[in-house]
Scaffold this active site. Sequence first.
Site, PDB file in Angstrom:
ATOM      1  N   SER A 195      10.206  -2.984  -7.127  1.00 37.22           N
ATOM      2  CA  SER A 195      10.508  -1.673  -7.512  1.00 37.22           C
ATOM      3  C   SER A 195      11.390  -0.992  -6.632  1.00 37.22           C
ATOM      4  O   SER A 195      11.841  -0.313  -7.690  1.00 37.22           O
ATOM      5  CB  SER A 195       9.504  -1.561  -8.926  1.00 37.22           C
ATOM      6  OG  SER A 195       8.964  -0.770  -8.422  1.00 37.22           O
TER       7      SER A 195
ATOM      8  N   LEU B  46      14.353  -9.189  -9.782  1.00 40.79           N
ATOM      9  CA  LEU B  46      14.656 -10.193 -10.768  1.00 40.79           C
ATOM     10  C   LEU B  46      15.676  -9.052 -11.647  1.00 40.79           C
ATOM     11  O   LEU B  46      16.480  -9.143 -12.716  1.00 40.79           O
ATOM     12  CB  LEU B  46      13.092  -9.906 -12.103  1.00 40.79           C
ATOM     13  CG  LEU B  46      13.195 -10.964 -13.474  1.00 40.79           C
ATOM     14  CD1 LEU B  46      13.377 -12.376 -12.649  1.00 40.79           C
ATOM     15  CD2 LEU B  46      11.722 -10.761 -13.352  1.00 40.79           C
TER      16      LEU B  46
ATOM     17  N   ASN C 201       1.780  -6.399  -1.582  1.00 36.23           N
ATOM     18  CA  ASN C 201       0.601  -6.455  -1.891  1.00 36.23           C
ATOM     19  C   ASN C 201      -0.460  -6.176  -1.041  1.00 36.23           C
ATOM     20  O   ASN C 201      -1.112  -7.080  -0.094  1.00 36.23           O
ATOM     21  CB  ASN C 201       1.409  -7.845  -2.029  1.00 36.23           C
ATOM     22  CG  ASN C 201       2.243  -8.034  -3.012  1.00 36.23           C
ATOM     23  OD1 ASN C 201       3.090  -6.983  -3.311  1.00 36.23           O
ATOM     24  ND2 ASN C 201       3.595  -9.095  -3.545  1.00 36.23           N
ATOM     25  N   VAL C 202      -1.410  -6.549  -1.988  1.00 37.36           N
ATOM     26  CA  VAL C 202      -2.795  -7.013  -1.916  1.00 37.36           C
ATOM     27  C   VAL C 202      -3.860  -7.859  -1.656  1.00 37.36           C
ATOM     28  O   VAL C 202      -4.644  -8.605  -1.844  1.00 37.36           O
ATOM     29  CB  VAL C 202      -4.062  -5.257  -2.465  1.00 37.36           C
ATOM     30  CG1 VAL C 202      -2.875  -4.241  -2.007  1.00 37.36           C
ATOM     31  CG2 VAL C 202      -3.990  -5.072  -3.645  1.00 37.36           C
TER      32      VAL C 202
ATOM     33  N   HIS D 198      -0.310  -1.852   2.446  1.00 33.55           N
ATOM     34  CA  HIS D 198      -1.119  -1.056   1.414  1.00 33.55           C
ATOM     35  C   HIS D 198      -2.526  -1.845   1.309  1.00 33.55           C
ATOM     36  O   HIS D 198      -2.669  -1.548  -0.019  1.00 33.55           O
ATOM     37  CB  HIS D 198       0.065  -1.172  -0.218  1.00 33.55           C
ATOM     38  CG  HIS D 198       0.482  -0.703   0.009  1.00 33.55           C
ATOM     39  ND1 HIS D 198       1.856  -0.663  -1.477  1.00 33.55           N
ATOM     40  CD2 HIS D 198       1.394   0.714   0.904  1.00 33.55           C
ATOM     41  CE1 HIS D 198       2.970   0.075  -1.193  1.00 33.55           C
ATOM     42  NE2 HIS D 198       2.671   1.318   0.416  1.00 33.55           N
TER      43      HIS D 198
ATOM     44  N   TYR E 218     -11.315  -3.319  -8.819  1.00 29.90           N
ATOM     45  CA  TYR E 218     -11.147  -3.851  -7.856  1.00 29.90           C
ATOM     46  C   TYR E 218     -11.907  -5.460  -7.231  1.00 29.90           C
ATOM     47  O   TYR E 218     -11.517  -6.467  -7.365  1.00 29.90           O
ATOM     48  CB  TYR E 218     -10.938  -3.242  -6.674  1.00 29.90           C
ATOM     49  CG  TYR E 218      -9.667  -2.487  -6.772  1.00 29.90           C
ATOM     50  CD1 TYR E 218      -8.406  -3.205  -6.421  1.00 29.90           C
ATOM     51  CD2 TYR E 218      -9.513  -0.798  -6.957  1.00 29.90           C
ATOM     52  CE1 TYR E 218      -7.622  -2.096  -6.254  1.00 29.90           C
ATOM     53  CE2 TYR E 218      -8.936  -0.077  -7.069  1.00 29.90           C
ATOM     54  CZ  TYR E 218      -7.436  -1.300  -6.441  1.00 29.90           C
ATOM     55  OH  TYR E 218      -6.832  -0.347  -6.720  1.00 29.90           O
TER      56      TYR E 218
END
Length: 233
Positions: free
Chosen positions: A178, A203, A93-94, A110, A57
Amino acid sequence: MKQDFENIVILTGAGISAESGLATFRGAEGLWEGHRVEDVATPGAFVADPHLVQRFYDARRAALSTVEPNAAHDALARLDAEWRGELLIVTQNVDDLHERAGAKRMLHMHGELRSALCLGCGERSRVEGDLIEFPPCPECAQQMLRPDIVWFGELPYEMERIEQALMRADLFVSIGTSGAVYPAAGFVQSAKYRGAYCVELNLDPSQGSIFFDESRMGPASELVPAFVDELLG
Ligand code: BJW
């Protein structure tokens, strides 16, 4: 698509940041090099090898300063600034690319790379540098800090606020995710159940693609600005 929407919920995932240069989780160059994210992004993996996890991280936090928001983040920030009804951008997203683009009505379900969580008192604090030396918590000065990331088996942040927004939404938009990870993957069904029009911009078709009223396939940097132009008329 009809045009008389009032309340919008937008869910974003790793795909929106892919064109900024951040890897997605389940793509060919997915994160955690060789490991399935489901196996390693767990509290148990941190207990087993905290140094490995902190290093991982720390590297991703450092990488944030090498990337910039792309046209999709910019378009959502413009929507946030100009949309007169309710709007909530829920990001899985982080990274911090939505806020760096200027989005205000948003939350990180998250967690965030630039936040640390105290293992003792549970306070969250801003962090710019590394955690590999296990600095003490700035709040309680007692315990060590872990990455403020929601791992598998942990409760995502602000679920109540998200549920409330989904309940009022008449448009739900899912971008660059996804649909493999719950509870986010179930938001489309909640929104649909309450009558919202559901649009997917991705996508490839997500796992929950059949639940959407409309699916537009292509790169987020092209699809999102065009979609925002449509919404703002
Ligand atoms: C583009 C693009 C471009 C590419 N343009 N698009 C069995 C059944 C159901 C659920 C469970 C189950 N067993 C366990 C669970 C629960 C579990 C879960 O969902 N597991 C699954 C594996 C099945 N979930 C949890 O444990 C969650 N907590 C929980 O459930 O608590 C209980 C509870 C909650 C609420 C109410 C009541 C109870 C916690 C989940 C935490 C996820 N954390 C991570 C962190 C990783 C660590 C890290 O950052 O290092 O979050 S995992 C990872 O996946 C990360 C992401 O936010 C998340 C989603 O990934 P995302 O964003 O969708 O990325 P990808 O890579 O999967 O997809 C990218 C997409 O973009 C693709 O579709 C591409 O096509 C597309 N794309 N380029 C547009 N240019």
